[in-house]
Write a protein that holds these residues in place. Sequence first.
Motif, PDB file in Angstrom:
ATOM      1  N   ILE A 262      -8.233   4.647   8.159  1.00  0.00           N
ATOM      2  CA  ILE A 262      -7.668   4.973   9.715  1.00  0.00           C
ATOM      3  C   ILE A 262      -6.706   3.552  10.765  1.00  0.00           C
ATOM      4  O   ILE A 262      -6.366   2.629   9.989  1.00  0.00           O
ATOM      5  CB  ILE A 262      -9.584   4.853  11.224  1.00  0.00           C
ATOM      6  CG1 ILE A 262      -9.525   3.408  11.018  1.00  0.00           C
ATOM      7  CG2 ILE A 262      -9.918   5.737  10.219  1.00  0.00           C
ATOM      8  CD1 ILE A 262     -10.700   2.984  11.647  1.00  0.00           C
ATOM      9  N   ASN A 263      -6.493   4.314  11.786  1.00  0.00           N
ATOM     10  CA  ASN A 263      -5.342   3.062  12.261  1.00  0.00           C
ATOM     11  C   ASN A 263      -5.783   1.898  12.902  1.00  0.00           C
ATOM     12  O   ASN A 263      -6.747   1.851  13.212  1.00  0.00           O
ATOM     13  CB  ASN A 263      -4.710   4.263  13.756  1.00  0.00           C
ATOM     14  CG  ASN A 263      -3.306   2.719  14.153  1.00  0.00           C
ATOM     15  OD1 ASN A 263      -3.601   2.227  14.592  1.00  0.00           O
ATOM     16  ND2 ASN A 263      -2.563   3.695  14.003  1.00  0.00           N
ATOM     17  N   PRO A 264      -5.095   0.716  12.664  1.00  0.00           N
ATOM     18  CA  PRO A 264      -6.149  -0.782  12.721  1.00  0.00           C
ATOM     19  C   PRO A 264      -5.751  -1.022  14.334  1.00  0.00           C
ATOM     20  O   PRO A 264      -6.495  -2.058  14.614  1.00  0.00           O
ATOM     21  CB  PRO A 264      -4.769  -1.889  11.874  1.00  0.00           C
ATOM     22  CG  PRO A 264      -3.246  -0.808  11.687  1.00  0.00           C
ATOM     23  CD  PRO A 264      -3.472   0.816  11.175  1.00  0.00           C
ATOM     24  N   ALA A 265      -5.106  -0.561  15.271  1.00  0.00           N
ATOM     25  CA  ALA A 265      -5.341   0.042  16.425  1.00  0.00           C
ATOM     26  C   ALA A 265      -6.773   0.456  17.170  1.00  0.00           C
ATOM     27  O   ALA A 265      -7.054   0.578  18.405  1.00  0.00           O
ATOM     28  CB  ALA A 265      -4.719   0.051  16.794  1.00  0.00           C
ATOM     29  N   LEU A 270     -15.709   1.379  18.665  1.00  0.00           N
ATOM     30  CA  LEU A 270     -15.677   2.949  17.775  1.00  0.00           C
ATOM     31  C   LEU A 270     -15.101   2.685  16.141  1.00  0.00           C
ATOM     32  O   LEU A 270     -15.829   3.408  15.651  1.00  0.00           O
ATOM     33  CB  LEU A 270     -14.200   3.490  19.074  1.00  0.00           C
ATOM     34  CG  LEU A 270     -13.557   4.974  17.979  1.00  0.00           C
ATOM     35  CD1 LEU A 270     -14.581   5.977  18.677  1.00  0.00           C
ATOM     36  CD2 LEU A 270     -12.618   5.257  18.523  1.00  0.00           C
ATOM     37  N   ALA A 271     -15.010   1.967  16.190  1.00  0.00           N
ATOM     38  CA  ALA A 271     -14.939   1.628  13.937  1.00  0.00           C
ATOM     39  C   ALA A 271     -15.921   1.361  13.178  1.00  0.00           C
ATOM     40  O   ALA A 271     -16.356   1.493  13.317  1.00  0.00           O
ATOM     41  CB  ALA A 271     -14.103   0.464  14.070  1.00  0.00           C
ATOM     42  N   LEU A 337     -14.332  11.641  17.808  1.00  0.00           N
ATOM     43  CA  LEU A 337     -13.951  10.493  18.538  1.00  0.00           C
ATOM     44  C   LEU A 337     -12.277  10.025  18.667  1.00  0.00           C
ATOM     45  O   LEU A 337     -12.865   8.767  19.597  1.00  0.00           O
ATOM     46  CB  LEU A 337     -14.782   9.198  17.601  1.00  0.00           C
ATOM     47  CG  LEU A 337     -15.681   9.673  16.639  1.00  0.00           C
ATOM     48  CD1 LEU A 337     -16.491   8.844  16.304  1.00  0.00           C
ATOM     49  CD2 LEU A 337     -16.893   9.403  18.029  1.00  0.00           C
ATOM     50  N   GLY A 338     -11.498  10.655  18.800  1.00  0.00           N
ATOM     51  CA  GLY A 338     -10.639  10.080  18.838  1.00  0.00           C
ATOM     52  C   GLY A 338     -10.082   9.117  17.854  1.00  0.00           C
ATOM     53  O   GLY A 338      -8.937   8.282  18.177  1.00  0.00           O
ATOM     54  N   VAL A 339     -10.258   9.631  16.854  1.00  0.00           N
ATOM     55  CA  VAL A 339      -9.958   8.257  16.147  1.00  0.00           C
ATOM     56  C   VAL A 339      -8.609   8.803  15.325  1.00  0.00           C
ATOM     57  O   VAL A 339      -8.398   9.669  14.864  1.00  0.00           O
ATOM     58  CB  VAL A 339     -11.479   7.463  15.232  1.00  0.00           C
ATOM     59  CG1 VAL A 339     -10.704   6.675  13.502  1.00  0.00           C
ATOM     60  CG2 VAL A 339     -12.260   7.101  15.366  1.00  0.00           C
TER      61      VAL A 339
END
Length: 381
Positions: A262-265, A270-271, A337-339
């Motif tokens: 997933i994106n690092p931001a 959330l992660a 979740l918007g990930v």
Amino acid sequence: MDIRGYFTSLDISWTNAAFAIGAAVLSFFLIHGAVVLFRRRLNQLDGETAQRPIVDVLRHTLARTSNLAILATSLLIGVSVLDLPPPWNVRVGHLWFLTLGAQLALWLHRAIAVTAHRYFRIHGKNKENEQVTVAHTLMIWALQWSVWTVFLLAMLANLGINVTTFVASLGIGGVAVALAVQNILGDLFASLSIAVDKPFEVGDYVSVPEFSGTVEHVGLKTTRIRALSGEQIVIANAELLRKTVHNFKRMTTRRVQFALRINPATPPELAAKLPPRLSAIIETKDKVKLDHVNLTVLDQNFIEYDIVYNLSDADFSLYLKTQQQVLLEAMQLFRELGVSTAPRAQQLILNEGGGAEQAANDAVEVKRPDGRGKPQARPMP
């Protein structure tokens, strides 16, 4: 000398002859009766005792007891009680060796066949195929011929014939033949090894470093494998056994390991929600046992989760179906979740005009302090 005079020279009295005949007749009935009684007792066994290897081998081996050998043994017992002159006792000894040796060779001949057949029947899972039949025949043939060869040489040695030179000649000839056909013999023994040890069988899907496919035929020299692309691969048995063979048909479970990035931001809170949610998705699948879902990599370009689960059924179609369901539901979870699974955005900085300025600088000849011009590159040797 006529026949009557020949036997008269043996100096055998009628009493001694009658006693010898009686001993021979009695010996015949006793030996024959003992063999019949012992065979009957073996045939009367039932249950687990009757299935023991030693019982099965004895039952079939004693069935090859020769009545001619029993008769010859009985006559030799009768002759042994006679008072024979010196030349005859040596001859009777030779006859004893011939009679008992022949009967022993017959028993070993039968025992080898029964034992080999039993071994292939048990370890072959009661399946008879061409490979097992060929290996069975070759093994029995080699062992049985060895028995009769040893018996023949022993008989010749007992008769006073020097067999040392003959045995040495056989050894030298065997070495010469083995060197001439060593590749063929290597493949032949490899075929026997495959039939006995069974690292794979016809119908198994196997993989070696160079190729993979389904085994179609195991012959005396080569093994034929049908590749997934359709062509048939023919490889020597000895060469195949030298490789590491992966037999996928004998898989009982399948371990599945993959990674999701997933994106690092992504925010830490959330992660942290992803491992339990992904675990819940995997645990609901049929015949699946979850191993772990953990965040293992935190990089400037991505965050990676390592996911491992085990399938209790090694079927490849089940694996594809399960993995597809897991990935689709994971995509749906990421959307809820918007990930984002996109990698970190890369920035590209362009310096306008820098190229023209550098070209102008390169065009101007730079002077060294010593007055010489721009140094030239030294040619490589």
